[in-house]
Write an enzyme that holds these catalytic residues in place. Structure first.
Site, mmCIF file in Angstrom:
data_model
loop_
_atom_site.group_PDB
_atom_site.id
_atom_site.type_symbol
_atom_site.label_atom_id
_atom_site.label_comp_id
_atom_site.label_asym_id
_atom_site.label_seq_id
_atom_site.Cartn_x
_atom_site.Cartn_y
_atom_site.Cartn_z
ATOM 1 N N TYR A 141 1.210 -1.293 -0.351
ATOM 2 C CA TYR A 141 -0.019 0.436 0.574
ATOM 3 C C TYR A 141 1.049 1.178 0.061
ATOM 4 O O TYR A 141 2.096 1.455 -0.704
ATOM 5 C CB TYR A 141 -0.916 0.316 1.512
ATOM 6 C CG TYR A 141 -1.613 1.164 1.455
ATOM 7 C CD1 TYR A 141 -2.806 1.090 -0.157
ATOM 8 C CD2 TYR A 141 -2.581 1.752 2.321
ATOM 9 C CE1 TYR A 141 -3.427 2.128 0.141
ATOM 10 C CE2 TYR A 141 -3.687 2.798 2.346
ATOM 11 C CZ TYR A 141 -4.172 3.052 1.574
ATOM 12 O OH TYR A 141 -4.799 3.873 1.159
ATOM 13 N N ARG A 176 -4.950 9.858 -11.179
ATOM 14 C CA ARG A 176 -4.274 10.502 -9.920
ATOM 15 C C ARG A 176 -4.575 9.685 -9.002
ATOM 16 O O ARG A 176 -5.085 9.423 -7.313
ATOM 17 C CB ARG A 176 -5.541 11.689 -9.581
ATOM 18 C CG ARG A 176 -4.861 12.800 -8.078
ATOM 19 C CD ARG A 176 -5.513 13.502 -7.539
ATOM 20 N NE ARG A 176 -6.513 12.529 -6.769
ATOM 21 C CZ ARG A 176 -6.334 11.725 -5.552
ATOM 22 N NH1 ARG A 176 -4.964 12.423 -5.117
ATOM 23 N NH2 ARG A 176 -7.266 11.715 -4.895
ATOM 24 N N GLU A 266 -11.847 5.214 -6.675
ATOM 25 C CA GLU A 266 -10.412 5.093 -5.577
ATOM 26 C C GLU A 266 -9.081 5.969 -6.659
ATOM 27 O O GLU A 266 -9.018 5.808 -8.051
ATOM 28 C CB GLU A 266 -9.624 3.769 -5.550
ATOM 29 C CG GLU A 266 -8.133 3.713 -4.867
ATOM 30 C CD GLU A 266 -8.441 4.347 -3.441
ATOM 31 O OE1 GLU A 266 -7.849 5.320 -2.735
ATOM 32 O OE2 GLU A 266 -9.918 3.986 -3.169
ATOM 33 N N ASP A 267 -8.663 7.244 -5.914
ATOM 34 C CA ASP A 267 -7.835 7.841 -6.755
ATOM 35 C C ASP A 267 -8.098 7.915 -8.502
ATOM 36 O O ASP A 267 -7.770 8.214 -9.055
ATOM 37 C CB ASP A 267 -6.549 7.105 -7.167
ATOM 38 C CG ASP A 267 -5.165 7.401 -6.266
ATOM 39 O OD1 ASP A 267 -6.080 7.662 -5.149
ATOM 40 O OD2 ASP A 267 -4.379 6.336 -6.100
ATOM 41 N N ASP A 289 -12.599 6.653 -0.432
ATOM 42 C CA ASP A 289 -11.301 6.096 0.863
ATOM 43 C C ASP A 289 -10.663 7.291 1.262
ATOM 44 O O ASP A 289 -11.024 7.841 1.916
ATOM 45 C CB ASP A 289 -10.350 5.166 0.599
ATOM 46 C CG ASP A 289 -10.146 5.054 1.623
ATOM 47 O OD1 ASP A 289 -10.008 4.875 2.785
ATOM 48 O OD2 ASP A 289 -8.652 4.528 1.395
ATOM 49 N N ASP A 290 -10.719 8.528 -0.369
ATOM 50 C CA ASP A 290 -9.694 9.808 -0.260
ATOM 51 C C ASP A 290 -10.680 10.621 1.090
ATOM 52 O O ASP A 290 -9.464 11.459 1.397
ATOM 53 C CB ASP A 290 -9.897 10.008 -1.958
ATOM 54 C CG ASP A 290 -8.904 8.901 -2.656
ATOM 55 O OD1 ASP A 290 -7.693 8.607 -1.809
ATOM 56 O OD2 ASP A 290 -8.329 9.002 -3.948
ATOM 57 N N ASN A 441 1.231 13.588 2.729
ATOM 58 C CA ASN A 441 2.002 12.378 1.949
ATOM 59 C C ASN A 441 2.802 12.377 0.823
ATOM 60 O O ASN A 441 1.727 13.643 -0.104
ATOM 61 C CB ASN A 441 0.659 10.539 2.311
ATOM 62 C CG ASN A 441 0.184 10.111 2.769
ATOM 63 O OD1 ASN A 441 1.270 10.062 3.587
ATOM 64 N ND2 ASN A 441 -0.828 9.827 2.947
#
Length: 585
Positions: A141, A176, A266-267, A289-290, A441
């Protein structure tokens, strides 16, 4: 008359031979390099896993249709010559001879490490991940996974997947990927990595997990110019074409897997992520989740920190630093799924029975132009307006800290070194225990390091970050920084939705997940200054989160699996996949 063995080992030309003849390795001619029909017809997933007949990306368009390979391979067709060239290009990048030897051996045996462990021996893969989660989590991850990384007939493509009882899909369009940007089809490592954690940390069965990349092209010119790129060689689809493609996918998913299939976006780029979440939240079981996972894990840390800083959430003042549009969206998105600031306001509203509008006044935001205040309303984007409070302007973060005197400072700027020595000292000057959350991050983009937070606050700060930091020694005391990692939330959250048969995600479920995570922080953790529990107990944490999420779903009438179990924690544990070897006798 020939023996039975002779019959099964005859090739397509009817010539009897040995075992090698059956696989076409000794007697085949150029005209006979086709699927051997004598014994069985290999198709779909089975064909791709058969090292004797699998050709990888060299399967032609006709072969992909005939053998149900659509959707199981990226769209590009690579000849065997180009496959060889690609392997040699990669091989020549190794400098150590042993690395080249291992790479060649892997190619010969077709058993790359992930293939050996996860596909050939999935229980060993997940046993390793469960038993060594703190060591291996960064490899499968964030941050390492980012480094590894046709419209129509979507329903037919989904049917090519061999597992029928899919319960959770993680889908990306590769636009992304972490901090790497547009990786197109090569973003597949993200959904694969996420689903590995759904299994290892949340106990969702591997066979119930399906990773998907929607290949709509890429705007990454480097990839478009790369002869080895495996995705569509076109600019990204946008507008109505993109919307229709995603809608076909979402409709096919529900038709093929039913109302209770969990789809985790996701992303996706921010301009698509929020629109998709808003569009499908009322018709599908969807989660981002973001946006939602980030909000829930941050809120959990704040709830847990109250044991150290005292008071209730409503007693505190929160100051966010978010420099860009994406981070501000994640902070305060208020239509589909709840951003960090809005979820905090919602939690305070629930606890105090006060209007959420009143609770928002305790939360302040700083963007690239300084403190967001009411005098700026004429130039603000609409999603910032609820956070534009009455106050004198402040040109930068330091001025905002000095003016607002926040008790909690949260960074989601994506920009390193923005929590300067002066800012941390200003926080420490007005708080006995300033709470500092540097969430950006990777580590290089963290607003400050753990060592800086503890040193500049003279050991008074309570610190957590988005990326992991080592313990810090200061004035003879060891400080252990916490990590606000989404992996605390989404595996247990997903398990909770699945085990109760939830049909929709509600904001109250996110609040329940936050409370459940905070409750797992024990006195021995607080003694070290931690506001998150250690990952070594993540399966227990996930079971408690799943139980609270399911409980809230039952309370809201959104659970379809009836009756409700008496003990939801034990039920969650009983639903969790175990990677322990089974006995066969």
């Amino acid at each position: 008359m020939g023996s039975a063995l002779d019959e099964v080992t005859k090739g397509s030309n009817g010539v009897a031979g040995g075992a090698h003849d059956f696989y076409g390795e000794d007697s085949a001619t150029h005209d006979q390099l086709v699927t051997p029909w004598t014994f069985s017809v290999a198709s779909g997933y089975s064909l791709l896993r058969d090292p004797h007949y699998n050709k990888g990306l060299a399967f032609t368009e006709k072969e992909r249709d005939a053998h149900y390979l659509r959707g199981l391979l990226p769209p590009v067709v690579l000849s065997q010559d180009l496959q060889e060239k690609k392997f040699l290009t990669n091989l020549r990048q190794y400098e150590v001879p042993l690395q080249k030897y291992v790479a060649m051996t892997d190619l010969q045996l077709e058993v790359l490490i992930r293939f050996i462990i996860q596909e050939r021996n999935e229980k060993l893969f997940y046993t390793l991940l469960v038993d060594h989660v703190e060591e291996l989590l960064p490899l499968v991850y964030t941050p390492t996974v980012g480094e590894a990384c046709q419209k129509g007939k979507i329903l037919e493509i989904l049917k090519n997947w061999p597992q029928r009882n899919v319960q959770v899909i993680v889908v990306t369009d590769g636009e992304r990927i972490l901090g790497l940007g547009d990786l197109g089809c090569q973003g597949m490592g993200i959904p694969v990595g996420k689903l590995s954690l759904y299994t290892a940390l949340g106990g969702v069965r591997p066979s119930a997990c399906l990773p998907i990349t929607l290949d709509v092209g890429t705007n990454n010119q480097k990839l478009l110019d790369d002869e080895f790129y495996i995705g569509l060689r076109q600019k990204r689809a946008t507008g109505q074409e993109y919307a229709e493609f995603v809608h076909e996918f979402m409709s096919a998913v529900k038709q093929n897997y039913g109302e209770k299939i969990l789809v985790q976006f996701e992303d996706f780029a921010n301009h698509n992520a929020f629109e998709l979440l808003e569009k499908y939240r009322t018709t599908h079981l969807v989660f981002n989740d973001d946006i939602q996972g980030t909000a829930s894990v941050v809120l959990a840390g704040l709830i847990a920190s109250l044991k150290l800083v005292g008071g209730t959430l409503a007693d505190h003042r929160f100051l966010f630093l978010g420099a860009g549009e994406l981070t501000l969206f994640i902070l305060c998105y208020m239509k589909a799924g709840t951003g960090i600031a809005e979820l905090i306001a919602l939690e305070m509203s629930k606890k105090t029975n006060a209007p959420v509008e009143e609770m928002r006044k305790k939360i302040w935001l700083v963007d690239s132009k300084g403190l967001i205040v009411s005098s700026r309303k004429g130039t603000l984007q609409s999603f910032k307006l609820p956070w534009a409070h009455e106050h004198e302007p402040a040109a930068n973060l330091l001025e905002a800290v000095q003016a607002i005197k926040p008790t909690v400072l949260i960074g989601t700027s994506g920009k390193g070194k923005t929590f300067t020595k002066e800012v941390i000292e200003a926080m420490a000057a007005v708080n006995a225990k300033p709470l500092i959350l540097a969430l950006s991050n990777p580590t290089s983009q963290s607003e400050c390091t753990a060592e800086e937070a503890y040193t500049w606050s003279q050991g008074h700060a309570i610190f957590a970050s988005g990326s992991p930091f080592d313990p810090v020694e200061y004035n003879g005391k060891t400080f252990v920084p916490g990590q606000a990692n989404n992996a605390y939330i989404f595996p247990g959250f997903g398990l909770g939705l699945i085990m109760c048969g939830a049909i929709r995600v509600h904001d109250d479920m996110l609040l329940a997940a936050s409370d459940a995570l905070a409750s797992q922080v024990k006195e021995e953790h607080y003694a070290k200054g931690l506001i998150y529990p250690p990952f070594k107990s993540i399966r227990t944490i996930s079971a408690h989160i799943a139980a609270k999420v399911a409980e809230k779903a039952y309370e809201l009438g959104l659970a379809s699996r009836l009756p409700q179990p008496d003990n939801l924690v034990k039920f969650a544990e009983s639903c969790m996949y175990s990677p322990v070897y089974s006995n066969y006798r």
